[in-house]
Design a protein around this motif. Structure first.
Motif, PDB file in Angstrom:
ATOM      1  N   SER A 182       4.151  13.242 -10.059  1.00 48.40           N
ATOM      2  CA  SER A 182       4.977  14.344 -11.333  1.00 48.40           C
ATOM      3  C   SER A 182       4.805  15.131 -10.041  1.00 48.40           C
ATOM      4  N   ASN A 183       3.899  15.404  -9.465  1.00 46.77           N
ATOM      5  CA  ASN A 183       3.996  16.579  -8.609  1.00 46.77           C
ATOM      6  C   ASN A 183       4.749  16.843  -7.728  1.00 46.77           C
ATOM      7  N   GLN A 184       5.446  15.298  -7.148  1.00 47.42           N
ATOM      8  CA  GLN A 184       6.573  15.228  -6.285  1.00 47.42           C
ATOM      9  C   GLN A 184       8.042  16.381  -7.268  1.00 47.42           C
ATOM     10  N   HIS A 185       8.010  15.648  -7.985  1.00 50.01           N
ATOM     11  CA  HIS A 185       9.491  16.544  -9.199  1.00 50.01           C
ATOM     12  C   HIS A 185       9.080  18.018  -9.469  1.00 50.01           C
ATOM     13  N   LEU A 186       7.783  17.977  -9.908  1.00 48.07           N
ATOM     14  CA  LEU A 186       7.303  19.286 -10.008  1.00 48.07           C
ATOM     15  C   LEU A 186       7.280  20.531  -8.264  1.00 48.07           C
ATOM     16  N   LEU A 187       7.112  19.733  -6.802  1.00 52.48           N
ATOM     17  CA  LEU A 187       7.493  20.562  -6.478  1.00 52.48           C
ATOM     18  C   LEU A 187       8.933  20.366  -5.728  1.00 52.48           C
ATOM     19  N   GLU A 188       9.353  19.974  -6.136  1.00 52.60           N
ATOM     20  CA  GLU A 188      11.746  19.665  -6.255  1.00 52.60           C
ATOM     21  C   GLU A 188      12.239  20.587  -6.881  1.00 52.60           C
ATOM     22  N   LEU A 189      11.615  20.861  -7.768  1.00 54.24           N
ATOM     23  CA  LEU A 189      11.781  21.776  -8.940  1.00 54.24           C
ATOM     24  C   LEU A 189      11.383  22.963  -8.586  1.00 54.24           C
ATOM     25  N   ALA A 190      10.240  23.502  -8.248  1.00 55.05           N
ATOM     26  CA  ALA A 190      10.312  25.348  -7.501  1.00 55.05           C
ATOM     27  C   ALA A 190      10.097  25.060  -6.221  1.00 55.05           C
ATOM     28  N   ASN A 191      11.217  24.239  -4.875  1.00 49.15           N
ATOM     29  CA  ASN A 191      11.871  24.634  -3.870  1.00 49.15           C
ATOM     30  C   ASN A 191      13.265  23.212  -4.226  1.00 49.15           C
ATOM     31  N   ASP A 192      13.833  24.991  -3.796  1.00 49.42           N
ATOM     32  CA  ASP A 192      15.627  24.081  -4.108  1.00 49.42           C
ATOM     33  C   ASP A 192      15.810  23.488  -2.661  1.00 49.42           C
ATOM     34  N   ASN A 193      14.990  23.639  -1.232  1.00 48.39           N
ATOM     35  CA  ASN A 193      15.243  23.370   0.017  1.00 48.39           C
ATOM     36  C   ASN A 193      13.717  22.534   0.561  1.00 48.39           C
ATOM     37  N   ILE A 194      13.186  21.719  -0.198  1.00 53.63           N
ATOM     38  CA  ILE A 194      11.927  20.812  -0.030  1.00 53.63           C
ATOM     39  C   ILE A 194      12.372  20.110   0.987  1.00 53.63           C
ATOM     40  N   LYS A 195      13.404  19.574   1.181  1.00 51.06           N
ATOM     41  CA  LYS A 195      13.449  18.572   2.613  1.00 51.06           C
ATOM     42  C   LYS A 195      14.116  18.981   3.575  1.00 51.06           C
ATOM     43  N   SER A 196      13.848  20.141   3.206  1.00 52.76           N
ATOM     44  CA  SER A 196      14.720  21.470   4.660  1.00 52.76           C
ATOM     45  C   SER A 196      12.862  21.433   6.138  1.00 52.76           C
ATOM     46  N   PRO A 197      13.360  20.688   7.027  1.00 50.58           N
ATOM     47  CA  PRO A 197      12.063  20.482   8.008  1.00 50.58           C
ATOM     48  C   PRO A 197      11.496  22.205   7.785  1.00 50.58           C
ATOM     49  N   ASP A 198      12.526  23.416   8.225  1.00 53.52           N
ATOM     50  CA  ASP A 198      12.224  24.335   8.358  1.00 53.52           C
ATOM     51  C   ASP A 198      11.515  25.632   7.069  1.00 53.52           C
ATOM     52  N   SER A 199      11.107  24.820   5.741  1.00 54.22           N
ATOM     53  CA  SER A 199      10.489  24.957   4.853  1.00 54.22           C
ATOM     54  C   SER A 199       9.467  25.259   5.156  1.00 54.22           C
ATOM     55  N   TRP A 200       8.531  25.452   4.551  1.00 48.41           N
ATOM     56  CA  TRP A 200       6.749  25.918   4.850  1.00 48.41           C
ATOM     57  C   TRP A 200       6.155  24.930   3.370  1.00 48.41           C
ATOM     58  N   GLN A 201       7.184  24.127   2.314  1.00 39.93           N
ATOM     59  CA  GLN A 201       6.584  22.777   1.919  1.00 39.93           C
ATOM     60  C   GLN A 201       7.571  21.751   2.273  1.00 39.93           C
ATOM     61  N   PHE A 202       7.628  21.914   3.658  1.00 39.84           N
ATOM     62  CA  PHE A 202       8.710  20.178   4.173  1.00 39.84           C
ATOM     63  C   PHE A 202       6.716  19.155   4.493  1.00 39.84           C
ATOM     64  N   GLY A 203       6.051  20.012   5.185  1.00 41.04           N
ATOM     65  CA  GLY A 203       4.976  19.269   5.064  1.00 41.04           C
ATOM     66  C   GLY A 203       4.053  18.318   4.121  1.00 41.04           C
TER      67      GLY A 203
END
Length: 181
Positions: free
Chosen positions: A133-154
């Motif tokens: 559920s947390n992963q789903h919410l994170l992905e909804l909130a961040n379009d570029n979550i899988k981008s290594p340049d995103s602060w949320q990537f870690g």
């Protein structure tokens, strides 16, 4: 080594933050892989301030409530960078009380072993659902979550690992339960 030091520097590097908000991070995101108690965080913040790695400004909220907002210094950024770029040894074996119980489980009945395994399956599945559920919410909130340049990537990486860990643990529990049938 003071690993908590680096966790705090990393959190403060991401954003200016209060001690209260740092404690909350350890209950949420950071808590998926690392733990620290309130009683550990504040003394470490004091040490980091004394070492010149962080500084704070005091804000007044309401009529009298003071809160410290921490920010990282240039020296703190360099300290964090040095730690982040150094190869690390493999960690010691993680302590897992349930595994220790299973190691000695010949001392209890088969039914009791099954009950313990089923209890763990239930708890691990609940944890897995929360992580998904947390992963789903994170992905909804961040379009570029899988981008290594995103602060949320870690956060995405750590959350993915936590999900993998729980899925693997549940599979092992279910396989073990089948051995007892």
């Amino acid at each position: 080594m003071r690993i908590l030091k680096y966790a705090l520097l990393g959190l403060i590097e991401k954003e200016e933050i209060t001690g209260y908000d740092i404690s909350n991070q350890f209950k949420r995101e950071i808590g998926e892989f690392w733990s620290a108690k309130h009683s550990q965080i504040y003394p470490e913040l004091k040490k980091l301030t004394a070492e010149g790695l962080i500084e704070y400004r005091t804000l007044i909220t309401g009529t009298k409530l003071e809160k410290k907002v921490y920010c990282i210094t240039q020296k703190g950024k360099q300290e964090l960078l040095n730690w982040l770029t150094q190869p690390k040894p493999l960690p010691e074996t993680e302590k897992d009380e349930f595994m220790l119980m299973m190691y000695f489980s010949a001392a209890i009945s088969m039914e009791e072993r099954k009950r313990l395994l089923q209890d763990q399956i239930t708890k691990r599945n609940a944890k897995l659902e929360m992580l998904l559920s947390n992963q789903h919410l994170l992905e909804l909130a961040n379009d570029n979550i899988k981008s290594p340049d995103s602060w949320q990537f870690g956060h995405y990486l750590v959350l993915s690992r936590a999900i993998n860990r729980e899925q693997s643990y549940v599979k092992w529990l279910e396989d073990t339960l089948q051995l007892l049938v």
